[in-house]
Design an enzyme around this catalytic site. Structure first.
Site, PDB file in Angstrom:
ATOM      1  N   LYS A  43     -18.192   3.933 -28.920  1.00 16.90           N
ATOM      2  CA  LYS A  43     -17.827   2.724 -28.587  1.00 16.90           C
ATOM      3  C   LYS A  43     -16.633   2.041 -29.443  1.00 16.90           C
ATOM      4  O   LYS A  43     -16.753   2.044 -30.562  1.00 16.90           O
ATOM      5  CB  LYS A  43     -18.838   1.720 -28.457  1.00 16.90           C
ATOM      6  N   GLY A  84     -22.933 -12.068 -31.354  1.00 22.88           N
ATOM      7  CA  GLY A  84     -23.858 -12.619 -32.409  1.00 22.88           C
ATOM      8  C   GLY A  84     -24.260 -14.113 -32.044  1.00 22.88           C
ATOM      9  O   GLY A  84     -25.072 -14.869 -32.542  1.00 22.88           O
ATOM     10  N   ALA A 103     -22.312  -8.571 -26.146  1.00 21.26           N
ATOM     11  CA  ALA A 103     -22.226  -9.482 -26.812  1.00 21.26           C
ATOM     12  C   ALA A 103     -22.324 -10.942 -26.260  1.00 21.26           C
ATOM     13  O   ALA A 103     -22.232 -11.156 -25.011  1.00 21.26           O
ATOM     14  CB  ALA A 103     -20.927  -9.546 -27.395  1.00 21.26           C
ATOM     15  N   GLY A 104     -23.272 -11.593 -26.955  1.00 22.16           N
ATOM     16  CA  GLY A 104     -23.589 -13.016 -26.301  1.00 22.16           C
ATOM     17  C   GLY A 104     -24.737 -13.204 -25.700  1.00 22.16           C
ATOM     18  O   GLY A 104     -25.430 -14.377 -25.730  1.00 22.16           O
ATOM     19  N   ASN A 144     -27.939  -6.549 -29.681  1.00 21.27           N
ATOM     20  CA  ASN A 144     -28.463  -6.212 -31.008  1.00 21.27           C
ATOM     21  C   ASN A 144     -29.312  -7.581 -31.510  1.00 21.27           C
ATOM     22  O   ASN A 144     -30.295  -7.575 -31.590  1.00 21.27           O
ATOM     23  CB  ASN A 144     -27.365  -5.768 -31.762  1.00 21.27           C
ATOM     24  N   THR A 145     -28.265  -8.844 -31.747  1.00 21.63           N
ATOM     25  CA  THR A 145     -28.881  -9.821 -32.361  1.00 21.63           C
ATOM     26  C   THR A 145     -29.847 -10.352 -31.674  1.00 21.63           C
ATOM     27  O   THR A 145     -30.844 -11.009 -32.219  1.00 21.63           O
ATOM     28  CB  THR A 145     -27.517 -10.861 -32.633  1.00 21.63           C
TER      29      THR A 145
END
Length: 296
Positions: A136, A197, A223-224, A245-246
């Site tokens: 990635k 995040g 993301a997001g 992830n977050t």
């Protein structure tokens, strides 16, 4: 003067259109039976996966929680920040001790890189350490927004692809940039839904939809994502998968959230393949209007 072709994402009633289904998806959805995980695989760079959820390995309290969350999510691909996660220093806890590379596909990424040069060097080191070719690419523009530097991303992708890497590229939600990344040979396009995040969810639905429509390689929202409904929406817009992830690691109960995300991805994919009903600006009774008892 010749009329210009209409490429508007709206129909004649000025309502957003439902995402077009790409040609390679047609054999999977024709008929009365929707595909299950066994016959609706995610294919990236020629590799087949049954899960359409990819999960990061950072921000958990320890490797035990990381392992439990990955298992609950059903993810078969995990991202590894080469600069931040121990994957080669013996004598210290290593990710491989908890997530077996024989059973889980490691996806080294360049989190924390702000130039093409740094990203290229990082991924070359990762290949030397673990033999990974599927990677990635993430080149950030600044430390405040963590938005991708698309120019550096394209420059790095060109070098890495020429060097034999299979590049999954994190990028903005600009359809033209996405198209260029596909043109130069990226095996997957990963537009952000919102800043890394942030947990804001998809902020520009139309652009994500356009990228999904135009692409001939997998599109993954990256993301997001903040909660399960964000993941389901990404799939309903026509994306092939979601990376997060977050949203899991910083949930009050990460393991439970990981399981919720697993089901959200499945539900969103099935809803997309089923085809949502048309949107209307008026009511429409669900029961028949003839044969009522009171009707004369």
């Amino acid at each position: 003067m010749e009329a210009m072709a209409d490429h508007s994402p709206f129909n004649d009633n000025r309502e957003p259109t439902v995402p077009a289904i790409r040609k390679e998806q047609l054999p999977k959805i024709i008929g009365t039976q929707l595909p299950d995980a066994g016959n609706d695989p995610l294919i990236i760079a020629g590799k087949t996966f049954s899960s359409r959820l990819l999960v990061g390995t950072g921000k958990y309290k320890d490797f035990d929680e990381t392992k439990a969350a990955i298992e609950a999510s059903g993810a078969e691909i995990v991202t590894v920040a080469v600069r931040r996660v121990n994957i080669q220093q013996a004598g210290q806890p290593m990710l491989q001790d908890y997530l077996d590379p024989e059973n889980i596909t490691y996806l080294p990424n360049t989190a924390g890189c702000y130039t093409a040069k740094d990203a290229i060097r990082t991924l070359r080191l990762a290949r030397e350490a673990g033999g990974w070719n599927l990677v990635k690419l993430e080149v950030l523009g600044d430390e405040t927004t963590l938005y991708p530097d698309v120019i550096e991303t394209i420059n790095a992708a060109k070098v890495l692809i020429e060097d034999g890497f299979e590049v999954m590229a994190y990028t903005s939600d600009d359809p033209l940039v996405a198209k260029e990344l596909e043109r130069i040979g990226c095996c997957a396009i990963m537009p952000l839904g919102a800043p890394i995040g942030s947990g804001l969810g998809i902020q520009n639905r139309l652009n994500i939809e356009l990228i999904a429509q135009q692409s001939n390689v997998p599109v993954l929202v990256d993301a997001g994502v903040g909660t399960a409904s964000d993941a389901a929406l990404a799939m309903e817009l026509g994306c092939d998968a979601v990376l997060m992830n977050t949203a899991i690691a910083e949930a009050k109960h990460p393991i439970q959230m990981a399981e919720a995300m697993k089901h959200a991805i499945i539900a969103g994919r099935k809803a997309y393949l089923a085809g949502r009903m048309p949107k209307k600006n008026y009511g429409s009774a669900s029961s028949p209007s003839t044969g009522n008892i009171a009707q004369k």
